[in-house]
Design a protein around this motif. Structure first.
Motif, PDB file in Angstrom:
ATOM      1  N   ILE A 120     -10.641  19.085 -38.081  1.00 38.35           N
ATOM      2  CA  ILE A 120     -10.975  19.492 -39.559  1.00 38.35           C
ATOM      3  C   ILE A 120     -11.847  20.569 -39.463  1.00 38.35           C
ATOM      4  O   ILE A 120     -13.102  20.513 -39.013  1.00 38.35           O
ATOM      5  CB  ILE A 120     -11.358  18.461 -40.212  1.00 38.35           C
ATOM      6  N   GLY A 121     -11.273  22.016 -39.740  1.00 36.97           N
ATOM      7  CA  GLY A 121     -12.207  23.049 -39.633  1.00 36.97           C
ATOM      8  C   GLY A 121     -12.546  23.735 -41.063  1.00 36.97           C
ATOM      9  O   GLY A 121     -12.464  23.087 -41.971  1.00 36.97           O
ATOM     10  N   GLY A 122     -12.504  24.951 -40.967  1.00 39.56           N
ATOM     11  CA  GLY A 122     -12.902  25.573 -42.315  1.00 39.56           C
ATOM     12  C   GLY A 122     -14.210  25.493 -42.729  1.00 39.56           C
ATOM     13  O   GLY A 122     -15.298  25.429 -42.013  1.00 39.56           O
ATOM     14  N   GLU A 123     -14.711  25.146 -44.017  1.00 35.36           N
ATOM     15  CA  GLU A 123     -15.844  24.809 -44.630  1.00 35.36           C
ATOM     16  C   GLU A 123     -15.621  23.694 -45.722  1.00 35.36           C
ATOM     17  O   GLU A 123     -14.207  23.673 -46.190  1.00 35.36           O
ATOM     18  CB  GLU A 123     -16.534  25.876 -45.057  1.00 35.36           C
ATOM     19  N   PRO A 124     -16.466  23.196 -46.373  1.00 34.78           N
ATOM     20  CA  PRO A 124     -16.359  22.038 -47.451  1.00 34.78           C
ATOM     21  C   PRO A 124     -15.332  22.480 -48.406  1.00 34.78           C
ATOM     22  O   PRO A 124     -14.940  21.367 -49.169  1.00 34.78           O
ATOM     23  CB  PRO A 124     -17.704  21.648 -47.742  1.00 34.78           C
ATOM     24  N   ARG A 125     -15.381  23.662 -49.121  1.00 31.86           N
ATOM     25  CA  ARG A 125     -14.708  24.138 -50.208  1.00 31.86           C
ATOM     26  C   ARG A 125     -13.049  24.678 -49.473  1.00 31.86           C
ATOM     27  O   ARG A 125     -12.475  24.998 -50.856  1.00 31.86           O
ATOM     28  CB  ARG A 125     -15.442  24.939 -51.139  1.00 31.86           C
ATOM     29  N   MET A 126     -12.987  24.726 -48.460  1.00 32.79           N
ATOM     30  CA  MET A 126     -11.585  25.162 -48.153  1.00 32.79           C
ATOM     31  C   MET A 126     -11.273  24.785 -46.457  1.00 32.79           C
ATOM     32  O   MET A 126     -11.804  25.563 -45.543  1.00 32.79           O
ATOM     33  CB  MET A 126     -11.358  26.681 -48.236  1.00 32.79           C
ATOM     34  N   LEU A 127     -10.867  23.734 -46.423  1.00 32.31           N
ATOM     35  CA  LEU A 127     -10.744  23.125 -45.102  1.00 32.31           C
ATOM     36  C   LEU A 127      -9.272  23.648 -44.472  1.00 32.31           C
ATOM     37  O   LEU A 127      -8.384  23.836 -45.106  1.00 32.31           O
ATOM     38  CB  LEU A 127     -10.617  21.648 -45.050  1.00 32.31           C
ATOM     39  N   HIS A 128      -9.456  23.909 -43.080  1.00 34.17           N
ATOM     40  CA  HIS A 128      -8.327  24.246 -42.225  1.00 34.17           C
ATOM     41  C   HIS A 128      -8.161  22.886 -41.535  1.00 34.17           C
ATOM     42  O   HIS A 128      -9.170  22.453 -40.736  1.00 34.17           O
ATOM     43  CB  HIS A 128      -8.615  25.230 -41.285  1.00 34.17           C
ATOM     44  N   VAL A 129      -7.065  22.127 -41.571  1.00 34.46           N
ATOM     45  CA  VAL A 129      -6.767  20.765 -40.969  1.00 34.46           C
ATOM     46  C   VAL A 129      -5.571  21.241 -40.188  1.00 34.46           C
ATOM     47  O   VAL A 129      -4.513  21.403 -40.358  1.00 34.46           O
ATOM     48  CB  VAL A 129      -6.458  20.044 -41.948  1.00 34.46           C
ATOM     49  N   TYR A 130      -6.022  20.658 -38.767  1.00 32.41           N
ATOM     50  CA  TYR A 130      -5.076  20.905 -37.664  1.00 32.41           C
ATOM     51  C   TYR A 130      -4.441  19.499 -37.391  1.00 32.41           C
ATOM     52  O   TYR A 130      -5.426  18.592 -36.879  1.00 32.41           O
ATOM     53  CB  TYR A 130      -6.021  21.476 -36.553  1.00 32.41           C
ATOM     54  N   ALA A 131      -3.108  19.331 -37.451  1.00 33.06           N
ATOM     55  CA  ALA A 131      -2.652  18.096 -37.004  1.00 33.06           C
ATOM     56  C   ALA A 131      -2.516  17.542 -35.479  1.00 33.06           C
ATOM     57  O   ALA A 131      -2.429  18.914 -34.813  1.00 33.06           O
ATOM     58  CB  ALA A 131      -1.221  17.855 -37.607  1.00 33.06           C
ATOM     59  N   GLU A 132      -2.277  16.707 -34.865  1.00 29.19           N
ATOM     60  CA  GLU A 132      -1.873  16.286 -33.485  1.00 29.19           C
ATOM     61  C   GLU A 132      -0.372  16.896 -33.459  1.00 29.19           C
ATOM     62  O   GLU A 132       0.224  16.977 -34.381  1.00 29.19           O
ATOM     63  CB  GLU A 132      -1.929  14.966 -33.363  1.00 29.19           C
ATOM     64  N   PRO A 133      -0.038  17.395 -32.233  1.00 28.92           N
ATOM     65  CA  PRO A 133       0.984  18.167 -31.996  1.00 28.92           C
ATOM     66  C   PRO A 133       2.339  17.298 -32.223  1.00 28.92           C
ATOM     67  O   PRO A 133       3.208  17.638 -32.824  1.00 28.92           O
ATOM     68  CB  PRO A 133       0.930  18.404 -30.353  1.00 28.92           C
ATOM     69  N   ASP A 134       2.197  15.746 -31.923  1.00 26.66           N
ATOM     70  CA  ASP A 134       3.308  14.932 -32.062  1.00 26.66           C
ATOM     71  C   ASP A 134       3.286  14.330 -33.639  1.00 26.66           C
ATOM     72  O   ASP A 134       4.049  13.448 -33.819  1.00 26.66           O
ATOM     73  CB  ASP A 134       3.159  14.149 -31.051  1.00 26.66           C
ATOM     74  N   ALA A 135       2.298  14.665 -34.548  1.00 25.46           N
ATOM     75  CA  ALA A 135       2.377  14.106 -35.803  1.00 25.46           C
ATOM     76  C   ALA A 135       3.448  14.639 -36.674  1.00 25.46           C
ATOM     77  O   ALA A 135       3.890  15.690 -36.554  1.00 25.46           O
ATOM     78  CB  ALA A 135       0.810  14.449 -36.470  1.00 25.46           C
ATOM     79  N   ASP A 136       3.534  13.920 -37.792  1.00 28.86           N
ATOM     80  CA  ASP A 136       4.635  14.157 -38.693  1.00 28.86           C
ATOM     81  C   ASP A 136       3.667  14.927 -39.735  1.00 28.86           C
ATOM     82  O   ASP A 136       3.258  14.288 -40.838  1.00 28.86           O
ATOM     83  CB  ASP A 136       5.299  13.074 -39.364  1.00 28.86           C
ATOM     84  N   HIS A 137       4.238  16.452 -39.779  1.00 31.16           N
ATOM     85  CA  HIS A 137       3.301  17.114 -40.659  1.00 31.16           C
ATOM     86  C   HIS A 137       3.781  16.708 -42.210  1.00 31.16           C
ATOM     87  O   HIS A 137       2.837  17.067 -42.938  1.00 31.16           O
ATOM     88  CB  HIS A 137       3.486  18.451 -40.132  1.00 31.16           C
ATOM     89  N   GLY A 138       4.887  16.643 -42.304  1.00 33.59           N
ATOM     90  CA  GLY A 138       5.348  16.335 -43.490  1.00 33.59           C
ATOM     91  C   GLY A 138       4.831  15.034 -44.436  1.00 33.59           C
ATOM     92  O   GLY A 138       4.056  15.326 -45.409  1.00 33.59           O
TER      93      GLY A 138
END
Length: 375
Positions: A267-285
């Motif tokens: 979980i990156g970005g900053e508190p008012r705009m997060l960049h969330v990076y999923a695990e490679p094998d996760a179901d993004h939908g």
């Protein structure tokens, strides 16, 4: 889910247009600024147009020179790394690649703070941010270029990414920095001078934009800019972004116990705009649907492809920039803020004034002309 960028009332002006306008003013080419013997760009970090107008009595120089239409839009996200880079290159974040505060290094799979962690993460500023700066462009055209700032920032990775081509000179107070900028512009015909004032941003983060401390910082900046501008020198006063106060009861902590880290790698970005990076094998939908449901009313949640298609990072997004953008973007609504409860460093939760999202308070910045640029 569509994303709507706010508009600057009566204007389509954006801070990404500052660099080409400054160069045009030095060449005598018609632009929004007009011609000048030398040009000074003053950036009051974090000074939004709305808070400035709300405190006009404490900023008589700036408020007195600021007409109703003297505003510009920032970029997305409304954070220093993205916005200053756009201002000093003329490129949108999707082109220069500085797409957030903390973003993932695709090759190393680690989060990198775009302001402070260049050296520790081994990131090369020239390859990470490859777009020529306004100072490199000005130097190539034969103009002297200077950057006046705080000594601690000299030679930093971020400075090398956005200030390269300029001769860096340091001064302690806002008054000292402004005086030095005026002096350099007056002594070197055709010069482009950048003057950085971080005081309002620092006071806002720590105490909030309605605090006595923020007002003191604003008064100090305004008093510095009241100094007479040398004849023929054009001055543009603007900001990278504005700010909004976030009370403690508007904080939402995303911890593992609440399931927020299920399928999530970073979980990156900053508190008012997060960049969330999923695990490679996760179901993004599935993750996208869950975050949208659970954050309804707190934030807008969009996928990387939706954000790029909406053009929030600019009309074009390079492959390098795309790889740094989160699988999900979480854009806070109102005055909420969202924190990674599992992060090792929780000091950010003490911040009052924040930015990164798309409220008018964060998006709209002043665009004030002084000296030869005055109307």
């Amino acid at each position: 889910m569509p994303i709507m960028l706010p508009a600057s009332p009566g204007s389509t002006r954006n801070i990404a247009g500052v660099a080409p306008q400054l160069l045009a003013s030095l060449r005598g080419v018609p632009s929004d600024l007009g011609p000048a013997r030398s040009a000074v760009l003053v950036v009051a970090d974090g000074l939004g147009a709305i808070p400035l107008r709300a405190h006009a009595g404490h900023a008589r120089t700036l408020a007195g020179a600021m007409a109703k239409k003297d505003v510009a839009g920032s970029v997305f996200p409304t954070t220093t790394a993205a916005a200053l880079t756009s201002m000093l290159t003329g490129a949108a974040p999707g082109t220069h690649g500085m797409v957030g505060y903390r973003v993932r290094h695709p090759q190393r799979d680690v989060l990198v703070n775009q302001l402070t962690e260049w050296e520790s993460a081994g990131v090369d500023p020239l390859s990470w941010q490859p777009v020529p700066t306004v100072f490199e462009q000005a130097t190539a055209a034969g103009h002297p270029t200077f950057a006046v700032g705080v000594a601690a920032y000299a030679g930093s990775g971020f400075s090398r990414a956005i200030l390269r081509g300029a001769e860096f000179q340091a001064a302690k107070s806002p008054a000292d920095r402004v005086a030095l900028a005026w002096e350099l512009a007056d002594a070197h015909d055709g010069a482009l001078v950048y003057c950085y004032l971080p005081e309002a941003d620092k006071a806002g983060h720590k105490h909030g934009i309605d605090s006595a401390e923020w007002v003191v910082a604003l008064e100090e900046i305004d008093a510095a800019l009241a100094a007479r501008v040398p004849d023929g020198v054009g001055v543009l006063v603007t900001a990278d972004h504005g700010m909004i106060d976030v009370p403690a009861h508007r904080q939402l902590v995303l911890d593992a116990a609440g399931g927020w880290h299920d399928g999530i790698r970073h979980i990156g970005g900053e508190p008012r705009m997060l960049h969330v990076y999923a695990e490679p094998d996760a179901d993004h939908g599935t993750i996208l649907a869950r975050w949208r449901r659970d954050l309804e009313g707190f934030a807008d949640v969009v996928s990387r492809s939706e954000a790029i298609e909406a053009g929030v990072f600019g009309n074009a997004v390079t492959d390098a920039a795309r790889a740094r953008i989160g699988d999900l973007l979480v854009i806070a609504r109102s005055n909420h803020a969202l924190y990674d409860g599992e992060a090792a460093d929780q000091r950010g939760r003490s911040m009052v004034g924040q930015h990164g999202a798309l409220t008018p308070e964060e998006w709209r910045v002043p665009f004030i002309r002084l000296g030869a640029f005055s109307r």
